[in-house]
Design a protein around this motif. Structure first.
Motif, PDB file in Angstrom:
ATOM      1  N   GLY A 434      14.358 -12.163   1.010  1.00 53.83           N
ATOM      2  CA  GLY A 434      13.617 -13.136   0.218  1.00 53.83           C
ATOM      3  C   GLY A 434      12.125 -13.088   0.468  1.00 53.83           C
ATOM      4  O   GLY A 434      11.346 -13.449  -0.406  1.00 53.83           O
ATOM      5  N   SER A 435      11.708 -12.675   1.648  1.00 55.43           N
ATOM      6  CA  SER A 435      10.276 -12.573   1.955  1.00 55.43           C
ATOM      7  C   SER A 435       9.973 -11.239   2.623  1.00 55.43           C
ATOM      8  O   SER A 435       9.120 -11.158   3.500  1.00 55.43           O
ATOM      9  CB  SER A 435       9.837 -13.729   2.856  1.00 55.43           C
ATOM     10  OG  SER A 435      10.546 -13.701   4.086  1.00 55.43           O
ATOM     11  N   ALA A 436      10.709 -10.211   2.229  1.00 61.15           N
ATOM     12  CA  ALA A 436      10.571  -8.907   2.871  1.00 61.15           C
ATOM     13  C   ALA A 436       9.185  -8.328   2.610  1.00 61.15           C
ATOM     14  O   ALA A 436       8.621  -8.468   1.531  1.00 61.15           O
ATOM     15  CB  ALA A 436      11.649  -7.958   2.361  1.00 61.15           C
ATOM     16  N   ARG A 437       8.646  -7.691   3.641  1.00 58.80           N
ATOM     17  CA  ARG A 437       7.320  -7.078   3.552  1.00 58.80           C
ATOM     18  C   ARG A 437       7.361  -5.736   4.272  1.00 58.80           C
ATOM     19  O   ARG A 437       7.684  -5.673   5.462  1.00 58.80           O
ATOM     20  CB  ARG A 437       6.264  -7.978   4.182  1.00 58.80           C
ATOM     21  CG  ARG A 437       4.852  -7.378   4.153  1.00 58.80           C
ATOM     22  CD  ARG A 437       3.900  -8.106   5.088  1.00 58.80           C
ATOM     23  NE  ARG A 437       3.963  -9.535   4.949  1.00 58.80           N
ATOM     24  CZ  ARG A 437       4.369 -10.370   5.906  1.00 58.80           C
ATOM     25  NH1 ARG A 437       4.734  -9.890   7.088  1.00 58.80           N
ATOM     26  NH2 ARG A 437       4.404 -11.659   5.718  1.00 58.80           N
ATOM     27  N   TYR A 438       7.057  -4.673   3.527  1.00 58.39           N
ATOM     28  CA  TYR A 438       6.977  -3.352   4.141  1.00 58.39           C
ATOM     29  C   TYR A 438       5.508  -2.985   4.278  1.00 58.39           C
ATOM     30  O   TYR A 438       4.734  -3.081   3.323  1.00 58.39           O
ATOM     31  CB  TYR A 438       7.706  -2.306   3.304  1.00 58.39           C
ATOM     32  CG  TYR A 438       7.589  -0.909   3.869  1.00 58.39           C
ATOM     33  CD1 TYR A 438       8.390  -0.506   4.935  1.00 58.39           C
ATOM     34  CD2 TYR A 438       6.665  -0.007   3.353  1.00 58.39           C
ATOM     35  CE1 TYR A 438       8.277   0.766   5.473  1.00 58.39           C
ATOM     36  CE2 TYR A 438       6.543   1.277   3.886  1.00 58.39           C
ATOM     37  CZ  TYR A 438       7.356   1.654   4.960  1.00 58.39           C
ATOM     38  OH  TYR A 438       7.240   2.908   5.494  1.00 58.39           O
ATOM     39  N   VAL A 439       5.110  -2.572   5.467  1.00 59.49           N
ATOM     40  CA  VAL A 439       3.720  -2.205   5.729  1.00 59.49           C
ATOM     41  C   VAL A 439       3.681  -0.742   6.157  1.00 59.49           C
ATOM     42  O   VAL A 439       4.132  -0.396   7.257  1.00 59.49           O
ATOM     43  CB  VAL A 439       3.096  -3.095   6.822  1.00 59.49           C
ATOM     44  CG1 VAL A 439       1.643  -2.701   7.055  1.00 59.49           C
ATOM     45  CG2 VAL A 439       3.200  -4.566   6.441  1.00 59.49           C
ATOM     46  N   PRO A 440       3.183   0.146   5.303  1.00 57.07           N
ATOM     47  CA  PRO A 440       3.085   1.556   5.697  1.00 57.07           C
ATOM     48  C   PRO A 440       1.969   1.761   6.718  1.00 57.07           C
ATOM     49  O   PRO A 440       1.241   0.820   7.072  1.00 57.07           O
ATOM     50  CB  PRO A 440       2.757   2.253   4.372  1.00 57.07           C
ATOM     51  CG  PRO A 440       2.028   1.219   3.585  1.00 57.07           C
ATOM     52  CD  PRO A 440       2.639  -0.107   3.964  1.00 57.07           C
ATOM     53  N   ASP A 441       1.821   2.972   7.174  1.00 56.75           N
ATOM     54  CA  ASP A 441       0.721   3.294   8.080  1.00 56.75           C
ATOM     55  C   ASP A 441      -0.605   3.165   7.335  1.00 56.75           C
ATOM     56  O   ASP A 441      -0.748   3.616   6.193  1.00 56.75           O
ATOM     57  CB  ASP A 441       0.873   4.717   8.621  1.00 56.75           C
ATOM     58  CG  ASP A 441       2.069   4.844   9.551  1.00 56.75           C
ATOM     59  OD1 ASP A 441       2.417   3.834  10.187  1.00 56.75           O
ATOM     60  OD2 ASP A 441       2.658   5.939   9.620  1.00 56.75           O
ATOM     61  N   VAL A 442      -1.578   2.520   7.983  1.00 53.20           N
ATOM     62  CA  VAL A 442      -2.895   2.315   7.383  1.00 53.20           C
ATOM     63  C   VAL A 442      -3.938   2.911   8.325  1.00 53.20           C
ATOM     64  O   VAL A 442      -3.931   2.636   9.528  1.00 53.20           O
ATOM     65  CB  VAL A 442      -3.185   0.819   7.152  1.00 53.20           C
ATOM     66  CG1 VAL A 442      -4.533   0.644   6.457  1.00 53.20           C
ATOM     67  CG2 VAL A 442      -2.075   0.173   6.328  1.00 53.20           C
ATOM     68  N   PHE A 443      -4.836   3.728   7.783  1.00 55.90           N
ATOM     69  CA  PHE A 443      -5.870   4.383   8.576  1.00 55.90           C
ATOM     70  C   PHE A 443      -7.238   4.141   7.938  1.00 55.90           C
ATOM     71  O   PHE A 443      -7.348   3.815   6.756  1.00 55.90           O
ATOM     72  CB  PHE A 443      -5.620   5.892   8.657  1.00 55.90           C
ATOM     73  CG  PHE A 443      -4.289   6.271   9.237  1.00 55.90           C
ATOM     74  CD1 PHE A 443      -4.112   6.376  10.605  1.00 55.90           C
ATOM     75  CD2 PHE A 443      -3.208   6.525   8.402  1.00 55.90           C
ATOM     76  CE1 PHE A 443      -2.883   6.727  11.142  1.00 55.90           C
ATOM     77  CE2 PHE A 443      -1.972   6.875   8.923  1.00 55.90           C
ATOM     78  CZ  PHE A 443      -1.808   6.974  10.302  1.00 55.90           C
ATOM     79  N   PHE A 444      -8.268   4.272   8.736  1.00 51.38           N
ATOM     80  CA  PHE A 444      -9.631   4.297   8.208  1.00 51.38           C
ATOM     81  C   PHE A 444     -10.426   5.326   9.005  1.00 51.38           C
ATOM     82  O   PHE A 444     -10.108   5.632  10.160  1.00 51.38           O
ATOM     83  CB  PHE A 444     -10.291   2.917   8.261  1.00 51.38           C
ATOM     84  CG  PHE A 444     -10.584   2.415   9.649  1.00 51.38           C
ATOM     85  CD1 PHE A 444     -11.824   2.611  10.247  1.00 51.38           C
ATOM     86  CD2 PHE A 444      -9.613   1.716  10.365  1.00 51.38           C
ATOM     87  CE1 PHE A 444     -12.095   2.140  11.516  1.00 51.38           C
ATOM     88  CE2 PHE A 444      -9.874   1.240  11.635  1.00 51.38           C
ATOM     89  CZ  PHE A 444     -11.127   1.448  12.217  1.00 51.38           C
ATOM     90  N   THR A 445     -11.419   5.883   8.367  1.00 53.68           N
ATOM     91  CA  THR A 445     -12.228   6.925   8.991  1.00 53.68           C
ATOM     92  C   THR A 445     -13.643   6.417   9.252  1.00 53.68           C
ATOM     93  O   THR A 445     -14.154   5.557   8.527  1.00 53.68           O
ATOM     94  CB  THR A 445     -12.294   8.177   8.101  1.00 53.68           C
ATOM     95  OG1 THR A 445     -12.869   7.816   6.838  1.00 53.68           O
ATOM     96  CG2 THR A 445     -10.912   8.757   7.868  1.00 53.68           C
TER      97      THR A 445
END
Length: 658
Positions: A434-445
């Motif tokens: 009901g409140s599922a959240r998928y967070v992929p890998d996040v990068f910054f340079t």
């Protein structure tokens, strides 16, 4: 010609004519996949990405789509559920094949979109950057052209670097993304811009597992995100039509010290300082209900009055809309209350993480209609403007947008504000039903102290600057705002300014509006003064709440008062005077006028005053104003006490002997 097809059911070859309709190819594909759901069938010229539903290319021939002999097409689809009837058993003998029916019912959404006039304008232009003849390298005649003087593409990198233009304009970016070549090819027929989406695809295109959060695979999960500066911007410049607009907005803060918020009402126009540029021109600031505080404000969303204000703005001449919003962030210094604390700079922050997320939320609610996106919408032109302190303590405007990545991350519920205004936090993954959240890998340079570019994980936080896009701002050198006045009280300023019908009626009496009739030209000067006063956005918006004007009358009111030639042609007010709403309002103004005190009546005699009293008064007046020896002295009438300037036998007022 031979067309090769690759799907999860295998590799197939079909022999078709170049003039064959796409539905013939779809029918053959469905013969090889009896469990495929025709409505989910997609095609692409690459293994992953660029998928297009067959309904979007209905009615096209294989040749018009750019297919040639031996081309390979990648096909994907979802399997039908057990309750779906078999395509081999049509319900009637006249039923068409499922693939043909599906294609016929489809639509190309982007082709039905009504774009903003500024987009229509730039699509009609080539956008090429002209260059003059180079005296050193050009060896041809005056009418010739070579590599040194030929026009440049609007996205030319060298030109942008030389002119210090950091971002491509939207249409220059669109021109760069649009494939070159045959306009009838498949690549040219499909929209070149695909909106970002960082959410898990539900259901999974592969159909091999339970939907998220019960299952996930590479086919439905979003890819890793690398934050980077957005190469383009939807709006290149924010222009405020008059300094008075900002000054009136600031008056509330000057009187109370509480922060204020307002919606920017304006339009979009071409901007010539950037190749194929777009600027937002602000004609008014409308302030919604709010509760200001010393260090912030409370605002109610959604904005309940937005539909009425949008309808009103669309009727203006030219039509207006909401182009952004503005808020104050001002804090007087303790040492000098006339100056403000300089808090937004390179060593601090430009927009806080909370403000950036708020901007992304509003931009998602105000998308730009675009024929270049398969969804018919792409990004947003909503501008965030901040009235804040400069380095010397004065007040100035700073304008921004947040990037497409910021909007997609907010839509996927991936980020949140932090205590540090310059830092954005990445949320934790949540598999709760009901409140599922998928967070992929996040990068910054970023570049380290050695000048090398380094990639770093954005979890748990990253600088807010990676989400911002700068927008320049300014004021016109020769202001010509659509609304000429900013004197009327502003809405929702309770305790500071009040909008009252009595105030409007009294001003109309003072300006002589009661005596103005359609077609009359004897009151030209008064008409100009009335036109100036009526040409006020806040007055027009207030009159719409009085229930005295119908919807049609309000359209005429805002169209007349915002006309560019209103003051040059004040007779255009006749259209307003002829409306039923205006005539009803004038009747109310006339009947509610305060009664005047009775004026003394001059009569030929003074029967109520005894004659001896009148003689005494006349004698006293004569003593205080003695007449000269000549015939030019003043003489007081003993009957009406009027001072006669010329000597005569009879009074000039009552006519009785002096």
């Amino acid at each position: 010609m031979l067309v090769r097809v690759r799907s999860k059911d295998g590799n197939f070859r079909f022999d078709l004519q170049p003039s064959a309709d796409i539905s013939e190819l779809v029918s053959k594909i469905l013969e090889t996949a009896p469990n495929a759901d025709p409505s989910t069938l997609t095609m692409s010229n690459q293994p992953r990405g660029g998928e297009q539903n067959v309904s979007n290319i209905r009615g096209r021939t294989l040749q018009s789509l750019g297919l040639k002999h031996g081309d390979l097409i990648f096909v994907s689809y979802k399997e039908k559920s057990s309750s779906t009837p078999s395509t081999a058993e049509p319900s009637t003998s006249t039923a068409q094949p499922p693939a043909t029916t599906t294609v016929a019912q489809g639509s190309r959404i982007w082709e039905t979109v009504q774009e903003d006039p500024v987009d229509t304008y730039w699509r009609s232009k080539d956008g090429m950057i002209p260059r003059g003849r180079d005296a050193t390298f050009c060896k041809h005649g005056a009418k010739g052209m070579c590599d040194y003087c030929m026009p440049l593409e609007p996205y030319d990198a060298a030109y942008h670097k030389a002119e210090a233009i950091k971002h491509l304009s939207y249409h220059a970016y669109l021109r760069k993304r649009t494939p070159k070549g045959n306009p009838t090819s498949a690549s040219m027929a499909l929209p070149p811009l695909n909106p970002l989406d960082y959410r898990v695809k539900v259901p999974c295109p592969s159909g091999g597992h339970l939907p998220w959060p019960a299952g996930i695979c590479t086919g439905c999960q979003p890819s890793a995100i690398t934050l980077q500066s957005q190469p383009f911007r939807m709006v290149d410049h924010l222009e405020i039509a008059s300094m008075d607009i900002v000054d009136r907005f600031l008056q509330a803060w000057r009187k109370t010290g509480l922060q204020r918020f307002g919606w920017l009402i304006g339009r979009y126009e071409p901007y010539d300082k950037v190749p194929m540029g777009v600027k937002a021109v602000v004609e008014a600031i409308h302030e919604p209900p709010q509760q200001g505080e010393l260090d912030g404000l409370t605002l109610g969303l959604p904005w309940e009055d937005e539909p009425r204000i949008l309808d009103l703005a669309k009727s203006a001449s030219p039509p207006l809309t909401i182009v952004g919003y503005i808020f104050t962030d001002l804090d007087p210094t303790p040492e000098d209350r006339t100056k403000n604390v300089y808090k937004r700079h390179a060593n601090s922050f430009y927009l806080s993480s909370l403000e950036a997320i708020f901007a992304a939320t509003l931009q998602r609610q105000h998308p730009t209609l675009s024929r270049s996106s398969p969804t018919g919408k792409f990004e947003s032109r909503l501008v965030t403007a901040v009235l804040t302190a400069t380095e010397d303590g004065q007040v100035d405007v700073a304008a921004y947008q947040v990037s497409e990545q910021a909007c997609a991350m907010v839509e996927a519920d991936m980020i949140e504000a932090s205590v540090d205004p310059g830092i954005v936090r990445v949320k934790e993954e949540d598999r709760t039903q009901g409140s599922a959240r998928y967070v992929p890998d996040v990068f910054f340079t970023y570049k380290n102290e050695y000048g090398l570019e380094v990639k770093k994980s954005a979890k748990p936080c990253f600088p807010v600057e990676y989400l911002l896009v700068n927008v320049t701002h300014g004021f016109p050198q020769s202001p010509s705002p659509s609304f000429r006045s900013t004197k009327f009280s502003i809405e929702n300023r309770h305790g500071i300014e009040e909008q009252q019908v009595e105030q409007v009626m009294q001003t109309l009496r003072d300006l002589g509006a009661l005596n103005m009739q359609p077609g009359s030209s004897n009151d030209l000067h008064k008409r100009v003064e009335l036109a100036k006063w009526l040409s006020d956005w806040h007055l027009v918006a207030f009159l719409g709440t009085t229930q005295l004007f119908s919807a049609e009358d309000m359209k005429i009111l805002v169209q007349v008062t915002s006309s560019p030639r209103l003051l040059e042609e004040p007779q255009s007010l006749d259209a307003l005077f002829a409306t039923e709403g205006w005539q009803t309002f004038m009747t109310i103004v006339r009947e509610s006028a305060p009664s005047r005190p009775p004026q003394p009546t001059v009569t030929s005699g003074n029967d109520d005053i005894p004659q001896d009293v009148l003689d005494q008064i006349a004698a006293e007046e004569a003593a205080s104003h003695p007449s000269g020896s000549g015939s030019s002295g003043l003489r007081i009438c003993p009957h009406c006490t009027f001072e006669n300037e010329h000597s005569g036998r009879d009074c000039e007022v009552c006519g009785l002997p002096l």
